[in-house]
Write an enzyme that holds these catalytic residues in place. Sequence first.
Site, PDB file in Angstrom:
ATOM      1  N   ASP A 296      -9.370   7.738   2.392  1.00  0.00           N
ATOM      2  CA  ASP A 296      -8.663   7.492   1.142  1.00  0.00           C
ATOM      3  C   ASP A 296      -7.493   8.476   1.087  1.00  0.00           C
ATOM      4  O   ASP A 296      -7.368   9.388   1.933  1.00  0.00           O
ATOM      5  CB  ASP A 296      -9.622   7.675  -0.041  1.00  0.00           C
ATOM      6  CG  ASP A 296      -9.204   6.865  -1.269  1.00  0.00           C
ATOM      7  OD1 ASP A 296      -8.025   6.445  -1.339  1.00  0.00           O
ATOM      8  OD2 ASP A 296     -10.044   6.656  -2.156  1.00  0.00           O
TER       9      ASP A 296
ATOM     10  N   HIS B 233      -9.791  10.828  -7.923  1.00  0.00           N
ATOM     11  CA  HIS B 233      -8.377  11.180  -7.940  1.00  0.00           C
ATOM     12  C   HIS B 233      -8.165  12.554  -8.561  1.00  0.00           C
ATOM     13  O   HIS B 233      -7.231  13.266  -8.198  1.00  0.00           O
ATOM     14  CB  HIS B 233      -7.567  10.146  -8.734  1.00  0.00           C
ATOM     15  CG  HIS B 233      -7.497   8.811  -8.085  1.00  0.00           C
ATOM     16  ND1 HIS B 233      -8.481   7.860  -8.224  1.00  0.00           N
ATOM     17  CD2 HIS B 233      -6.550   8.252  -7.279  1.00  0.00           C
ATOM     18  CE1 HIS B 233      -8.142   6.775  -7.535  1.00  0.00           C
ATOM     19  NE2 HIS B 233      -6.985   6.987  -6.959  1.00  0.00           N
TER      20      HIS B 233
ATOM     21  N   ASP C 136      -2.509  -1.834  -1.641  1.00  0.00           N
ATOM     22  CA  ASP C 136      -3.832  -2.088  -2.224  1.00  0.00           C
ATOM     23  C   ASP C 136      -3.728  -3.325  -3.107  1.00  0.00           C
ATOM     24  O   ASP C 136      -3.595  -3.226  -4.319  1.00  0.00           O
ATOM     25  CB  ASP C 136      -4.307  -0.916  -3.097  1.00  0.00           C
ATOM     26  CG  ASP C 136      -4.341   0.408  -2.371  1.00  0.00           C
ATOM     27  OD1 ASP C 136      -5.349   0.691  -1.734  1.00  0.00           O
ATOM     28  OD2 ASP C 136      -3.351   1.160  -2.457  1.00  0.00           O
TER      29      ASP C 136
ATOM     30  N   ARG D 211     -13.522  -3.348 -10.197  1.00  0.00           N
ATOM     31  CA  ARG D 211     -13.106  -3.440  -8.793  1.00  0.00           C
ATOM     32  C   ARG D 211     -14.295  -3.788  -7.902  1.00  0.00           C
ATOM     33  O   ARG D 211     -14.121  -4.180  -6.748  1.00  0.00           O
ATOM     34  CB  ARG D 211     -12.487  -2.121  -8.349  1.00  0.00           C
ATOM     35  CG  ARG D 211     -11.237  -1.746  -9.107  1.00  0.00           C
ATOM     36  CD  ARG D 211     -10.826  -0.306  -8.818  1.00  0.00           C
ATOM     37  NE  ARG D 211     -10.428  -0.133  -7.423  1.00  0.00           N
ATOM     38  CZ  ARG D 211     -10.212   1.056  -6.863  1.00  0.00           C
ATOM     39  NH1 ARG D 211     -10.393   2.166  -7.581  1.00  0.00           N
ATOM     40  NH2 ARG D 211      -9.846   1.146  -5.606  1.00  0.00           N
TER      41      ARG D 211
ATOM     42  N   LYS E 189     -14.021  -0.583   1.343  1.00  0.00           N
ATOM     43  CA  LYS E 189     -14.060   0.768   0.796  1.00  0.00           C
ATOM     44  C   LYS E 189     -15.079   0.860  -0.338  1.00  0.00           C
ATOM     45  O   LYS E 189     -15.523  -0.184  -0.839  1.00  0.00           O
ATOM     46  CB  LYS E 189     -12.666   1.179   0.310  1.00  0.00           C
ATOM     47  CG  LYS E 189     -12.026   0.232  -0.726  1.00  0.00           C
ATOM     48  CD  LYS E 189     -10.560   0.583  -0.925  1.00  0.00           C
ATOM     49  CE  LYS E 189      -9.908  -0.249  -2.003  1.00  0.00           C
ATOM     50  NZ  LYS E 189      -8.465  -0.023  -2.136  1.00  0.00           N
TER      51      LYS E 189
END
Length: 600
Positions: free
Chosen positions: A329, A256, A141, A210, A243
């Site tokens: 993911d 997460h 990544d 991001r 993504k």
Amino acid sequence: MGSTRSRRLTAVLSGAAAVLAVGGGLSAAGAQEPDPPALHSQVAPSVRAKVSSMTLEQKVGQLFVTYAYGPGADTPHPQNRAEFGVDTPAQVVQRYHLGGLIHFTWTDSLHEPRQLAELSNGVQRAAVDSGAGIPLLISTDQEQGQVTRIGEPVTQLPGNMALGAGRSPQGAELSARITGEELRAMGLNQNFAPSGDVNVNPANPVIGVRSFSSDPRLAAELSAAAVRGYQAPGAAGVSAATKHFPGHGDTNQDSHTSLPVIEHTREQWERLDAPPFREAIAAGTDAIMSAHIVVPELDDSGEPSTLSPTVLGGMLRDELGYRGVIVTDSLQMDGVRSAHPDAEIPVLALRAGADQLLMPQNLQVAIDGVLGAVRSGELTEDRIDASVERILEMKRERGVLDDPFVDPANVDRVVGSAEHREQAQRITDRSTTLLRNDANELPLRDPGPVLVTGAGDEAATALAERVKARGAEATALPTGTAPTPQQIGQAVDRARGGTAVVLTNAAWNETNASQRDLVRELHRSGARVIAVAVRDPYDAAYVEEVPTWLATYSDKPVAMESLARVLFGEQAPVGRLPVPVPDPASPGAERFPFGHGLSW
């Protein structure tokens, strides 16, 4: 925004959305239906022939991407034995017939560029000398900015939101091209980037900088530009993975550690979340990564999008017409593991429409789950073939099947080259945004002693070095993201006597509230405070009494160089906010609007 082709595609797909079924390739009874014929017309005969020659175990192995531990392909590492039952990365590849490997610092894989090139060659040799003889997709990544897996001497760039502030599709494309060229030189051929998420929620703990922007048009334009940069023609290109579909930009939870719920209506999704994915598809993105989120208005089943036939098969495949690789993911994240056993998760992801299965919690359990589903009839072998064809076609398109190896002697010429660093600096120089200059503190003229303090050891140290390089006396005093009262007191003591203070700030949420105390106490001490949001720009609304605020969207040294150039008047700030900054004292109001940016 976008090409004529992409505008036509958007119009066609929008009209088609009303009439296409959203079954994700599953009938009402749950049986697997054949993939659309359009897929097979895009697969090279050589790929189809290769798939037909493979065993079921080899095909299933191609679906999985996981990590292995160690700096060399044949270097034993105890964690490989603990997790995979073998000793070396090469043995992990061979035992499980893997389709891909992903590298992280915590896997002891990323030491320096030449080592990484040699590791890549070693695991590729293991792949082509065993099983079906198919080279690997090797990935990481390397989004740049906040998510940067490989550090110096690899060329560092400031990340997506800084590119959004620069408003340059050419800059976004060049940033991705630099990143892709350097990854490919080190043997990596797939990058899990860019993030096409539209960050409309300032409290978003997992996306934030991001994202390119809160504006779907800008995010779409730059997402497509990044795809073109990563997938540059020839040996320099790597596969892009846009993504996180259907869009992770409006959540205040981290997938997460939880399963976020996004309450967007279908109309909001079409307007806010879909444009970057539509444009990335039009630009030819090799892969799209799914999100572990629930969007009840898109699918009321309660399943995360990664496991939703409605979202992946219906919306992404049928409505948007996407025929490339869908990658999940990480399957270790709590957002996808909350409701199903680990053996079922990859089966459900395949039934939903996924192709690549990223980082299952237990690789053997996951593979056995898929094999068992095929042998029981829950999945057909044709369904497995369809995904393997997509994956191998992506490898063929990027030249991985023909030539998976790299020349380690070439690494130093490409990685961190002077040309790349100069280009990265020019790109970053467009991003620094001046939000307030009420006291006309900037540009600095004869600043006297300068104290650089605040969040980020790297940022504070790098900025102090650059201030010194301009002939000023400078001291770095990093205080971290949660300064203690003692650290605040030390900074205030250092700032007395008219010292100019440049304060690097990353206090966008309540967990970092003590940074705001640091800003306020330094201001109260009489110091001339120049506050800089080095992550999310939302910081600038929280300490109203400080009259000078800038935003860099990044704490990387390349961003600190651009900041120093602005501070000392070597160049005017030209960045504009790619997101609005809300006023925390007035819900619904904006302290700084989208597009705001001062200059001189």
